[in-house]
Structure formats: C-alpha cells, structure tokens
Design a protein around this motif. Structure first.
Motif, PDB file in Angstrom:
ATOM      1  N   MET A   1       0.850  -1.184   0.000  1.00 36.80           N
ATOM      2  CA  MET A   1       0.000   0.000   0.000  1.00 36.80           C
ATOM      3  C   MET A   1       0.890   1.240   0.000  1.00 36.80           C
ATOM      4  N   ASN A   2       0.520   2.208  -0.797  1.00 37.01           N
ATOM      5  CA  ASN A   2       1.219   3.484  -0.804  1.00 37.01           C
ATOM      6  C   ASN A   2       0.700   4.285   0.385  1.00 37.01           C
ATOM      7  N   LEU A   3       1.491   4.385   1.442  1.00 34.04           N
ATOM      8  CA  LEU A   3       1.028   5.044   2.657  1.00 34.04           C
ATOM      9  C   LEU A   3       0.837   6.545   2.469  1.00 34.04           C
ATOM     10  N   ARG A   4       1.559   7.128   1.539  1.00 38.67           N
ATOM     11  CA  ARG A   4       1.398   8.568   1.315  1.00 38.67           C
ATOM     12  C   ARG A   4       0.065   8.859   0.623  1.00 38.67           C
ATOM     13  N   TYR A   5      -0.294   8.013  -0.346  1.00 40.02           N
ATOM     14  CA  TYR A   5      -1.555   8.176  -1.084  1.00 40.02           C
ATOM     15  C   TYR A   5      -2.343   6.868  -1.047  1.00 40.02           C
ATOM     16  N   PRO A   6      -2.896   6.522   0.111  1.00 36.87           N
ATOM     17  CA  PRO A   6      -3.557   5.213   0.229  1.00 36.87           C
ATOM     18  C   PRO A   6      -4.781   5.040  -0.664  1.00 36.87           C
ATOM     19  N   ILE A   7      -5.407   6.126  -1.097  1.00 34.41           N
ATOM     20  CA  ILE A   7      -6.547   5.996  -2.022  1.00 34.41           C
ATOM     21  C   ILE A   7      -6.160   6.482  -3.417  1.00 34.41           C
ATOM     22  N   GLY A   8      -4.872   6.704  -3.635  1.00 32.71           N
ATOM     23  CA  GLY A   8      -4.398   7.226  -4.911  1.00 32.71           C
ATOM     24  C   GLY A   8      -4.470   8.741  -4.931  1.00 32.71           C
ATOM     25  N   ALA A  45      -1.659   8.150  22.710  1.00 28.74           N
ATOM     26  CA  ALA A  45      -0.572   7.499  21.957  1.00 28.74           C
ATOM     27  C   ALA A  45      -0.928   7.451  20.466  1.00 28.74           C
ATOM     28  N   GLN A  46      -2.168   7.112  20.139  1.00 25.72           N
ATOM     29  CA  GLN A  46      -2.574   7.086  18.734  1.00 25.72           C
ATOM     30  C   GLN A  46      -2.527   8.488  18.124  1.00 25.72           C
ATOM     31  N   LEU A  47      -2.935   9.487  18.896  1.00 25.09           N
ATOM     32  CA  LEU A  47      -2.913  10.857  18.380  1.00 25.09           C
ATOM     33  C   LEU A  47      -1.499  11.323  18.066  1.00 25.09           C
ATOM     34  N   GLU A  48      -0.522  10.733  18.726  1.00 24.69           N
ATOM     35  CA  GLU A  48       0.877  11.109  18.494  1.00 24.69           C
ATOM     36  C   GLU A  48       1.585  10.153  17.532  1.00 24.69           C
ATOM     37  N   THR A  49       0.827   9.264  16.912  1.00 27.43           N
ATOM     38  CA  THR A  49       1.381   8.286  15.980  1.00 27.43           C
ATOM     39  C   THR A  49       1.277   8.804  14.549  1.00 27.43           C
ATOM     40  N   PRO A  50       2.385   8.788  13.815  1.00 26.46           N
ATOM     41  CA  PRO A  50       2.310   9.155  12.393  1.00 26.46           C
ATOM     42  C   PRO A  50       1.749   7.989  11.571  1.00 26.46           C
ATOM     43  N   TYR A  51       1.102   8.324  10.467  1.00 23.15           N
ATOM     44  CA  TYR A  51       0.517   7.282   9.611  1.00 23.15           C
ATOM     45  C   TYR A  51       1.567   6.615   8.733  1.00 23.15           C
ATOM     46  N   ARG A  52       2.737   7.230   8.619  1.00 20.97           N
ATOM     47  CA  ARG A  52       3.863   6.638   7.896  1.00 20.97           C
ATOM     48  C   ARG A  52       5.130   7.278   8.431  1.00 20.97           C
ATOM     49  N   GLU A  53       6.252   6.653   8.155  1.00 21.66           N
ATOM     50  CA  GLU A  53       7.530   7.222   8.563  1.00 21.66           C
ATOM     51  C   GLU A  53       7.661   8.617   7.951  1.00 21.66           C
ATOM     52  N   GLU A  54       8.013   9.570   8.774  1.00 21.00           N
ATOM     53  CA  GLU A  54       8.149  10.978   8.387  1.00 21.00           C
ATOM     54  C   GLU A  54       6.822  11.614   7.985  1.00 21.00           C
TER      55      GLU A  54
END
Length: 171
Positions: A1-8, A45-54
């Motif tokens: 999955m492309n984490l930057r553009y998960p829906i394209g 903890a979830q609020l401080e979690t990034p959806y992808r590295e960087e």
C-alpha cells in the motif's frame, strides 16, 4: 500500500457531470461524521502516531483537515465574488508544525469541521451550473481550477486523510 496516497492521487474527470458533483458533495457532507466516529476513541498514543515514517501524526492530520477545508471554503467565496482571483496559498508543512497543530485537543478541529462542512454543503448545493464553471488561480503552478473540480479535490482530500487515520486506527 502506498502510505502517502492510500486511495491514490486525485484525478479529475475530463468532463465533470452532475453525478460527480452530487457524489463529491455527499463525500464532503459525510466527512465530519466519519472523522468523528473514527477518532473519537483514539488514545493520546494514537494521536501522536504518524501514519507513515516521516508523516504527520493523527493529531496533525485532524488539524490539517480543518486548516485546509477552512481555506478551501474561502477559495469558493473568492471565486464567486471576484473575476478568476489568484488565491492565497499556505505552507501546509509549516502550519502542521505550529504548536496548536501539534498539541491542541482534536475536538477543537473536529467540531469546527462539523460546522464548516454543514455550511459548506448548504452553500455547494445552492451553486448553479454557471457558478461551477467559475475559476480561481492557484499560485503553485499558476493553475486555473474550476469550482466543480475543486469540489472533487476537497471530497478526495477528506477521504485521503480519513485513510491515513484509518491506518493509525489499525496499528
């Protein structure tokens, strides 16, 4: 999955139909409820979690949706009241690093997104086909964007960031 553009990435149809507009307005209308439901039980903890590295944290994404859609609503007003205005862009990356975006409670943005979208949808449903053809110029690339296309962009934008938050919810 492309984490930057998960829906394209957003791709506007060559011809935007009333069905496209109706679907996109529905997406904009449904965003606040979907967002609230998805993030209402997020832990700190979830609020401080990034959806992808960087990538941005969940908190930053939520506040970004508010910032972006607030700017978007104003762009619609400019396009309808000025002749093909050059809109003011903002530096999303720097706004995401501001103290409020990194630390404010998410309910502040979730509540504003709900109110903003209610008014925005009311506004969008009242636009005529001639209104939909009005344009503004985005300074990044000096690109003309019609209001019809911008409805699609913001519908996509909300779903794009919901997908980022869903990634965090599933971690």
């Amino acid at each position: 999955m492309n984490l930057r553009y998960p829906i394209g990435e957003f791709k506007s149809p060559e011809i935007i139909t009333p069905d496209h507009i109706q679907k996109w307005i529905s997406d904009i209308e449904e965003l606040p409820g979907k967002l609230s439901k998805l993030v209402s039980d997020f832990t700190e903890a979830q609020l401080e979690t990034p959806y992808r590295e960087e990538g941005w944290t969940a908190r930053q994404v939520i506040h970004h949706i508010h910032d972006s859609h607030h700017n978007g609503y104003i762009r619609f007003k400019w396009a309808l009241t000025e002749n093909k205005p050059l809109i003011k862009a903002y530096n999303e990356q720097l706004w995401a690093e501001l103290f409020d975006t990194k630390s404010a409670p998410i309910y502040l943005s979730v509540n504003v997104i709900s109110a903003l979208h209610a008014k925005w949808v009311y506004f969008l449903k009242g636009l005529s086909s001639d209104d939909m053809k009005k344009e503004f110029i985005h300074p990044e690339g000096n690109v003309s964007i019609s209001l019809a296309e911008d409805i699609g962009i913001y519908a996509w934008h909300g779903n794009h960031h919901l997908a980022h938050l869903q990634i965090i919810a599933e971690l």
